[in-house]
Design a protein around this motif. Structure first.
Motif, PDB file in Angstrom:
ATOM      1  N   TYR A 104       0.832  -1.208   0.000  1.00 52.63           N
ATOM      2  CA  TYR A 104       0.000   0.000   0.000  1.00 52.63           C
ATOM      3  C   TYR A 104       0.866   1.256   0.000  1.00 52.63           C
ATOM      4  N   LEU A 105       1.953   1.253   0.786  1.00 52.86           N
ATOM      5  CA  LEU A 105       2.856   2.406   0.804  1.00 52.86           C
ATOM      6  C   LEU A 105       3.472   2.628  -0.579  1.00 52.86           C
ATOM      7  N   CYS A 106       3.892   1.548  -1.239  1.00 51.95           N
ATOM      8  CA  CYS A 106       4.454   1.664  -2.589  1.00 51.95           C
ATOM      9  C   CYS A 106       3.432   2.275  -3.543  1.00 51.95           C
ATOM     10  N   TYR A 107       2.190   1.848  -3.424  1.00 46.95           N
ATOM     11  CA  TYR A 107       1.116   2.387  -4.277  1.00 46.95           C
ATOM     12  C   TYR A 107       0.921   3.875  -4.025  1.00 46.95           C
ATOM     13  N   GLU A 108       0.891   4.265  -2.740  1.00 48.60           N
ATOM     14  CA  GLU A 108       0.714   5.688  -2.395  1.00 48.60           C
ATOM     15  C   GLU A 108       1.805   6.542  -3.012  1.00 48.60           C
ATOM     16  N   GLY A 109       3.065   6.114  -2.839  1.00 46.14           N
ATOM     17  CA  GLY A 109       4.179   6.886  -3.384  1.00 46.14           C
ATOM     18  C   GLY A 109       4.158   6.937  -4.896  1.00 46.14           C
ATOM     19  N   GLU A 111       1.628   6.546  -6.897  1.00 43.59           N
ATOM     20  CA  GLU A 111       0.472   7.309  -7.372  1.00 43.59           C
ATOM     21  C   GLU A 111       0.776   8.803  -7.395  1.00 43.59           C
ATOM     22  N   LYS A 112       1.448   9.296  -6.345  1.00 48.73           N
ATOM     23  CA  LYS A 112       1.806  10.717  -6.303  1.00 48.73           C
ATOM     24  C   LYS A 112       2.766  11.071  -7.441  1.00 48.73           C
ATOM     25  N   ILE A 113       3.734  10.194  -7.688  1.00 47.01           N
ATOM     26  CA  ILE A 113       4.681  10.452  -8.770  1.00 47.01           C
ATOM     27  C   ILE A 113       3.966  10.422 -10.119  1.00 47.01           C
ATOM     28  N   TRP A 114       3.051   9.470 -10.308  1.00 44.76           N
ATOM     29  CA  TRP A 114       2.279   9.384 -11.559  1.00 44.76           C
ATOM     30  C   TRP A 114       1.472  10.653 -11.789  1.00 44.76           C
ATOM     31  N   GLU A 115       0.857  11.167 -10.729  1.00 44.03           N
ATOM     32  CA  GLU A 115       0.067  12.388 -10.854  1.00 44.03           C
ATOM     33  C   GLU A 115       0.932  13.559 -11.315  1.00 44.03           C
ATOM     34  N   GLY A 291      10.358  -0.537  -4.469  1.00 46.41           N
ATOM     35  CA  GLY A 291       9.063   0.040  -4.121  1.00 46.41           C
ATOM     36  C   GLY A 291       8.416   0.735  -5.297  1.00 46.41           C
ATOM     37  N   GLY A 292       9.252   1.432  -6.100  1.00 45.99           N
ATOM     38  CA  GLY A 292       8.721   2.114  -7.274  1.00 45.99           C
ATOM     39  C   GLY A 292       8.170   1.145  -8.304  1.00 45.99           C
ATOM     40  N   ILE A 293       8.867   0.027  -8.496  1.00 46.93           N
ATOM     41  CA  ILE A 293       8.406  -0.977  -9.466  1.00 46.93           C
ATOM     42  C   ILE A 293       7.080  -1.590  -9.023  1.00 46.93           C
ATOM     43  N   VAL A 294       7.032  -2.006  -7.760  1.00 45.39           N
ATOM     44  CA  VAL A 294       5.787  -2.593  -7.247  1.00 45.39           C
ATOM     45  C   VAL A 294       4.662  -1.568  -7.275  1.00 45.39           C
ATOM     46  N   GLY A 295       4.965  -0.352  -6.837  1.00 36.98           N
ATOM     47  CA  GLY A 295       3.958   0.705  -6.826  1.00 36.98           C
ATOM     48  C   GLY A 295       3.436   1.005  -8.216  1.00 36.98           C
ATOM     49  N   VAL A 299      -0.372   0.768  -9.416  1.00 39.76           N
ATOM     50  CA  VAL A 299      -1.034   1.941 -10.012  1.00 39.76           C
ATOM     51  C   VAL A 299      -1.601   1.589 -11.378  1.00 39.76           C
ATOM     52  N   ALA A 300      -0.826   0.853 -12.193  1.00 41.37           N
ATOM     53  CA  ALA A 300      -1.305   0.457 -13.525  1.00 41.37           C
ATOM     54  C   ALA A 300      -2.554  -0.403 -13.419  1.00 41.37           C
ATOM     55  N   VAL A 301      -2.566  -1.338 -12.471  1.00 40.67           N
ATOM     56  CA  VAL A 301      -3.734  -2.203 -12.281  1.00 40.67           C
ATOM     57  C   VAL A 301      -4.943  -1.372 -11.853  1.00 40.67           C
ATOM     58  N   VAL A 302      -4.729  -0.455 -10.901  1.00 44.09           N
ATOM     59  CA  VAL A 302      -5.823   0.387 -10.412  1.00 44.09           C
ATOM     60  C   VAL A 302      -6.381   1.250 -11.544  1.00 44.09           C
ATOM     61  N   LEU A 303      -5.500   1.863 -12.343  1.00 43.12           N
ATOM     62  CA  LEU A 303      -5.952   2.691 -13.465  1.00 43.12           C
ATOM     63  C   LEU A 303      -6.717   1.861 -14.488  1.00 43.12           C
ATOM     64  N   LEU A 304      -6.243   0.633 -14.746  1.00 40.22           N
ATOM     65  CA  LEU A 304      -6.926  -0.244 -15.700  1.00 40.22           C
ATOM     66  C   LEU A 304      -8.322  -0.593 -15.199  1.00 40.22           C
ATOM     67  N   VAL A 305      -8.423  -0.919 -13.915  1.00 37.27           N
ATOM     68  CA  VAL A 305      -9.727  -1.246 -13.331  1.00 37.27           C
ATOM     69  C   VAL A 305     -10.662  -0.044 -13.408  1.00 37.27           C
ATOM     70  N   GLN A 306     -10.136   1.154 -13.113  1.00 41.09           N
ATOM     71  CA  GLN A 306     -10.956   2.365 -13.173  1.00 41.09           C
ATOM     72  C   GLN A 306     -11.436   2.625 -14.601  1.00 41.09           C
ATOM     73  N   ARG A 307     -10.542   2.396 -15.581  1.00 40.88           N
ATOM     74  CA  ARG A 307     -10.914   2.615 -16.986  1.00 40.88           C
ATOM     75  C   ARG A 307     -11.993   1.637 -17.421  1.00 40.88           C
TER      76      ARG A 307
END
Length: 317
Positions: A104-109, A111-115, A291-295, A299-307
């Motif tokens: 979850y921490l990897c995802y949070e970090g 996600e911020k970088i992706w934004e 952490g960046g790779i896992v995150g 993030v890619a999975v979450v964005l795909l699900v949202q799309r």
């Protein structure tokens, strides 16, 4: 009668000495456990200030207080009992649970970088203008992130005192929870109010040097808070990646952590007096990359699900 009273007093004195010795042992163990978790404390301190960025000065300390209370509640009412129960009866579950938090921490970090990279950051009014609802959202987000960092702190402390009796473990972890929370949020409060201290010094009418120092603090603090916000994002990747690397190693997948550890040792051995620092930086960088790779994957999975959900919603209409 007198002899019995003397014997009773002797027994009380012996019990008092034993209690004092026990308290000394608990204090020493709590100190060792707190020191062991110091690295995560730095991360927690770096992450938190970004949650008060954009609020007016009069709301900063109340927000920090609310986050601190939430953090202490997390540690004492949730993490401590679960950690004690698991360590006593299901110790093998601690690592997988911690790895979920690390993910979850990897995802949070990430996600911020992706934004930032994709320019998807929300452009809205300053937090202060959005009122109590935005404050509530930010506090909830801070407490949620703190929960993961607090869990790692408590598990690290638990590992340090795993050989202690159950009651001693509970007392030690309680002391660690209070001390760490006070330290982290005391430092955070000092950081975010440093500009107000600088303003007071600049307007105090004292010597030119004091006023210059105050003006310097006022000028520097917004930049420092912005830097700490970035450091906080990186810290999420670092801590999350480290949790995953160490957890995978403990569960039998030694490859990823082995690579990072061998790099750390190589740098340590090749750089002489600076080996300790550069070796630690190598380990930290390796953890952040992991952490960046896992995150990024999450993030890619979450964005795909949202799309997909948006596509299904559009098709339904």
């Amino acid at each position: 009668m007198a002899g019995g009273l003397v014997a009773l007093l002797d027994d009380i004195a012996v019990l008092a000495k034993m209690a004092a010795a026990s308290l000394d042992d608990v204090g020493a163990a709590a100190g060792r456990a707190s020191a062991k978790a110091a690295g995560v404390v730095v991360d927690d301190t770096a992450v938190t200030p970004r949650y008060v960025h954009g609020f007016t000065a009069d709301r900063e300390l109340p927000i920090i207080r609310r986050i601190a209370v939430g953090s202490l509640r997390n540690k004492i009412l949730v993490i401590l009992p679960i950690a004690l129960i698991l360590s006593q009866w299901l110790p093998w579950l601690l690592t997988p649970i911690l790895m979920v938090g690390g993910t979850y921490l990897c995802y949070e970090g990430a996600e911020k970088i992706w934004e930032k990279l994709a320019h998807h950051e929300e452009h809205h009014e300053p937090a202060a203008a959005e009122g109590a609802e935005q404050e509530k959202t930010m506090v909830a987000g801070a407490i949620r992130t703190d929960f993961i960092l607090s869990a790692e702190i408590m598990v690290i402390a638990l590992n340090e005192v795993a050989d202690e009796p159950f009651v001693s473990r509970a007392i030690i972890l309680l002391v660690v929870a209070v001390l760490i929370t006070a330290l982290v949020y005391g430092v955070v409060a000092l950081i975010v109010k440093m500009d107000d201290i600088g303003l007071h010094l600049a307007e105090s009418g004292r010597s030119g040097a004091v006023q210059g120092l105050g003006r310097g603090l006022v000028t520097a603090m917004p930049r420092l808070l912005a830097v700490l916000s970035t450091v906080g994002i990186v810290a999420m990747l670092w801590v999350g990646g480290h949790i995953l690397l160490v957890g995978a190693d403990e569960l039998g997948w030694h490859g990823p952590y082995g690579v990072v550890h061998h790099l750390e040792e190589a740098v340590h051995d090749a750089t002489g007096a600076l080996g300790g620092v550069l070796g630690w930086l190598t380990n930290t960088l390796g953890s952040a990359v992991a952490g960046g790779i896992v995150g990024a994957v999450v993030v890619a999975v979450v964005l795909l699900v949202q799309r997909v959900r948006r596509g299904e919603g559009a098709a339904a209409h």
